[in-house]
Structures are given as C-alpha cells and as structure tokens.
Design a protein around this motif. Sequence first.
Motif, mmCIF file in Angstrom:
data_model
loop_
_atom_site.group_PDB
_atom_site.id
_atom_site.type_symbol
_atom_site.label_atom_id
_atom_site.label_comp_id
_atom_site.label_asym_id
_atom_site.label_seq_id
_atom_site.Cartn_x
_atom_site.Cartn_y
_atom_site.Cartn_z
ATOM 1 N N TYR A 70 0.947 -1.094 -0.150
ATOM 2 C CA TYR A 70 0.037 -0.149 -0.063
ATOM 3 C C TYR A 70 0.943 1.205 0.073
ATOM 4 O O TYR A 70 0.541 2.338 -1.004
ATOM 5 N N ALA A 71 1.836 1.196 0.750
ATOM 6 C CA ALA A 71 2.639 2.475 0.914
ATOM 7 C C ALA A 71 3.507 2.703 -0.435
ATOM 8 O O ALA A 71 3.679 3.743 -0.855
ATOM 9 N N ALA A 72 3.942 1.748 -1.034
ATOM 10 C CA ALA A 72 4.789 1.631 -2.352
ATOM 11 C C ALA A 72 3.771 2.248 -3.070
ATOM 12 O O ALA A 72 4.173 3.017 -3.929
ATOM 13 N N SER A 73 2.531 1.876 -3.284
ATOM 14 C CA SER A 73 1.607 2.245 -4.442
ATOM 15 C C SER A 73 1.262 3.678 -4.070
ATOM 16 O O SER A 73 1.013 4.497 -5.112
ATOM 17 N N VAL A 74 1.135 4.093 -3.054
ATOM 18 C CA VAL A 74 0.855 5.675 -2.826
ATOM 19 C C VAL A 74 2.029 6.476 -3.065
ATOM 20 O O VAL A 74 1.773 7.394 -3.851
ATOM 21 N N ALA A 75 3.257 5.940 -2.702
ATOM 22 C CA ALA A 75 4.401 6.618 -3.255
ATOM 23 C C ALA A 75 4.478 6.964 -4.788
ATOM 24 O O ALA A 75 4.895 7.918 -5.430
ATOM 25 N N CYS A 76 4.006 5.771 -5.458
ATOM 26 C CA CYS A 76 4.191 5.671 -7.018
ATOM 27 C C CYS A 76 3.052 6.862 -7.324
ATOM 28 O O CYS A 76 3.409 7.722 -8.257
ATOM 29 N N PHE A 77 1.848 6.648 -6.802
ATOM 30 C CA PHE A 77 0.926 7.694 -7.527
ATOM 31 C C PHE A 77 1.274 9.222 -6.912
ATOM 32 O O PHE A 77 1.016 9.975 -7.864
ATOM 33 N N ASP A 78 1.856 9.355 -6.004
ATOM 34 C CA ASP A 78 2.361 10.602 -5.428
ATOM 35 C C ASP A 78 3.300 11.475 -6.777
ATOM 36 O O ASP A 78 3.081 12.564 -6.869
ATOM 37 N N GLN A 79 4.215 10.588 -7.284
ATOM 38 C CA GLN A 79 4.940 11.146 -8.482
ATOM 39 C C GLN A 79 3.900 12.127 -9.731
ATOM 40 O O GLN A 79 4.626 12.517 -10.101
ATOM 41 N N TYR A 80 2.710 11.537 -9.517
ATOM 42 C CA TYR A 80 1.808 11.944 -10.693
ATOM 43 C C TYR A 80 0.478 12.871 -10.430
ATOM 44 O O TYR A 80 -0.231 12.801 -11.070
ATOM 45 N N ARG A 81 0.823 13.364 -9.060
ATOM 46 C CA ARG A 81 -0.037 14.308 -8.483
ATOM 47 C C ARG A 81 -0.190 15.651 -9.318
ATOM 48 O O ARG A 81 0.812 16.164 -9.353
ATOM 49 N N LEU A 82 -1.262 15.994 -9.574
ATOM 50 C CA LEU A 82 -1.131 17.477 -9.977
ATOM 51 C C LEU A 82 -1.459 18.587 -9.010
ATOM 52 O O LEU A 82 -1.921 18.204 -7.861
ATOM 53 N N VAL A 83 -0.968 19.571 -9.085
ATOM 54 C CA VAL A 83 -0.972 20.847 -8.202
ATOM 55 C C VAL A 83 -2.441 21.082 -7.860
ATOM 56 O O VAL A 83 -2.561 21.252 -6.534
ATOM 57 N N GLY A 84 -3.298 21.250 -8.396
ATOM 58 C CA GLY A 84 -4.691 21.350 -7.982
ATOM 59 C C GLY A 84 -5.491 20.182 -7.647
ATOM 60 O O GLY A 84 -6.900 20.350 -7.358
ATOM 61 N N GLY A 85 -4.815 19.098 -7.684
ATOM 62 C CA GLY A 85 -5.415 17.910 -7.179
ATOM 63 C C GLY A 85 -5.489 17.234 -8.318
ATOM 64 O O GLY A 85 -5.334 17.461 -9.589
ATOM 65 N N GLY A 86 -6.217 15.861 -8.405
ATOM 66 C CA GLY A 86 -5.871 14.775 -9.480
ATOM 67 C C GLY A 86 -4.651 13.999 -9.830
ATOM 68 O O GLY A 86 -3.848 14.597 -9.368
ATOM 69 N N LEU A 87 -4.674 13.251 -10.670
ATOM 70 C CA LEU A 87 -3.745 12.724 -11.295
ATOM 71 C C LEU A 87 -3.548 12.621 -12.545
ATOM 72 O O LEU A 87 -4.300 12.764 -13.359
ATOM 73 N N LYS A 88 -2.163 12.658 -13.086
ATOM 74 C CA LYS A 88 -1.879 12.564 -14.500
ATOM 75 C C LYS A 88 -2.145 11.130 -14.889
ATOM 76 O O LYS A 88 -2.218 10.273 -14.195
ATOM 77 N N GLU A 90 -1.113 8.769 -16.868
ATOM 78 C CA GLU A 90 0.010 7.699 -16.857
ATOM 79 C C GLU A 90 0.322 7.326 -15.695
ATOM 80 O O GLU A 90 0.815 6.286 -15.438
ATOM 81 N N ALA A 91 -0.142 7.918 -14.633
ATOM 82 C CA ALA A 91 -0.307 6.954 -13.297
ATOM 83 C C ALA A 91 -0.835 5.752 -13.118
ATOM 84 O O ALA A 91 -0.325 4.806 -12.657
ATOM 85 N N PHE A 92 -1.974 5.566 -13.788
ATOM 86 C CA PHE A 92 -2.710 4.376 -13.904
ATOM 87 C C PHE A 92 -1.950 3.429 -14.649
ATOM 88 O O PHE A 92 -2.339 2.077 -14.876
ATOM 89 N N GLN A 93 -0.927 3.895 -15.557
ATOM 90 C CA GLN A 93 -0.355 2.896 -16.468
ATOM 91 C C GLN A 93 0.997 2.421 -15.583
ATOM 92 O O GLN A 93 1.446 1.420 -15.904
ATOM 93 N N ARG A 94 1.411 3.253 -14.923
ATOM 94 C CA ARG A 94 2.653 2.921 -14.152
ATOM 95 C C ARG A 94 2.498 2.625 -12.726
ATOM 96 O O ARG A 94 3.536 1.913 -12.124
ATOM 97 N N CYS A 95 1.454 2.834 -12.217
ATOM 98 C CA CYS A 95 1.232 2.507 -10.984
ATOM 99 C C CYS A 95 0.143 1.327 -10.897
ATOM 100 O O CYS A 95 -0.789 1.490 -11.402
ATOM 101 N N THR A 96 0.266 0.850 -9.482
ATOM 102 C CA THR A 96 -0.668 -0.461 -9.222
ATOM 103 C C THR A 96 -1.440 0.203 -7.994
ATOM 104 O O THR A 96 -1.011 0.575 -7.152
ATOM 105 N N GLU A 97 -2.922 0.444 -8.083
ATOM 106 C CA GLU A 97 -3.715 0.772 -7.097
ATOM 107 C C GLU A 97 -3.735 -0.417 -6.377
ATOM 108 O O GLU A 97 -3.977 -1.671 -6.494
#
Length: 104
Positions: A70-88, A90-97
């Motif tokens: 879970y912690a690794a998944s959160v850290a992966c998604f954190d790399q793709y967070r947008l400033v105003g919220g949301g995710l890029k 490609e996060a869903f292509q490179r990270c596992t929920e």
Amino acid sequence: MKLRTLVMALAVALPCAAMSAELVRWTDDSGRVSYGVMSDVPQRYLNRVVPADAPLPPGTTACEARWHRYAASVACFDQYRLVGGGLKPEAFQRCTEVPQPDCN
C-alpha cells in the motif's frame, strides 16, 4: 518457513515490479520505512536505499507486507499528482492501485 517467506516476498515484489523504476524505500533511525523517489531520500539515509520492489526482510508478516504494498502504491501515485488535485493519466499505466489494508 523459508518457503512461506519466499512466497510473501514474491507476493509483494511482483505487483511492485509494474511501478515506476525510480521508486525506492529506506529506513530511518527509528526503524520507520518510507517510500518515494531518490530525490525524496534524506542525505543521511542514502546508504539505506533499496528498490521499492526488493524483498522484505525475513519475518515480515502478511499484514506488514500488505501495508508495504500500500505504501509503495501511494508513493508511486504521488509522483503523478497535479498541483490542483487529481492525477496525470499515466499514473494508472505505471502504478498499481492497492487498497488500504484492513489489518494492523
């Protein structure tokens, strides 16, 4: 016992293999494990960095392994967070929920 440890390590490592290649984990002085990218690692812990998908230490419980995933998944998604919220996208292509574990 060795087979169980191997199975747990593989269960954690395989899903993490799909995550970003630069995702790492390290342990601080109090034993707390953190996940992030290399630029997140404090200078004093650089000698403790391992790839996020490296096997967990022997004796890691199944619950602890789920929390690590879970912690690794959160850290992966954190790399793709947008400033105003949301995710890029490609996060869903490179990270596992991974859902938050329900164990302690």
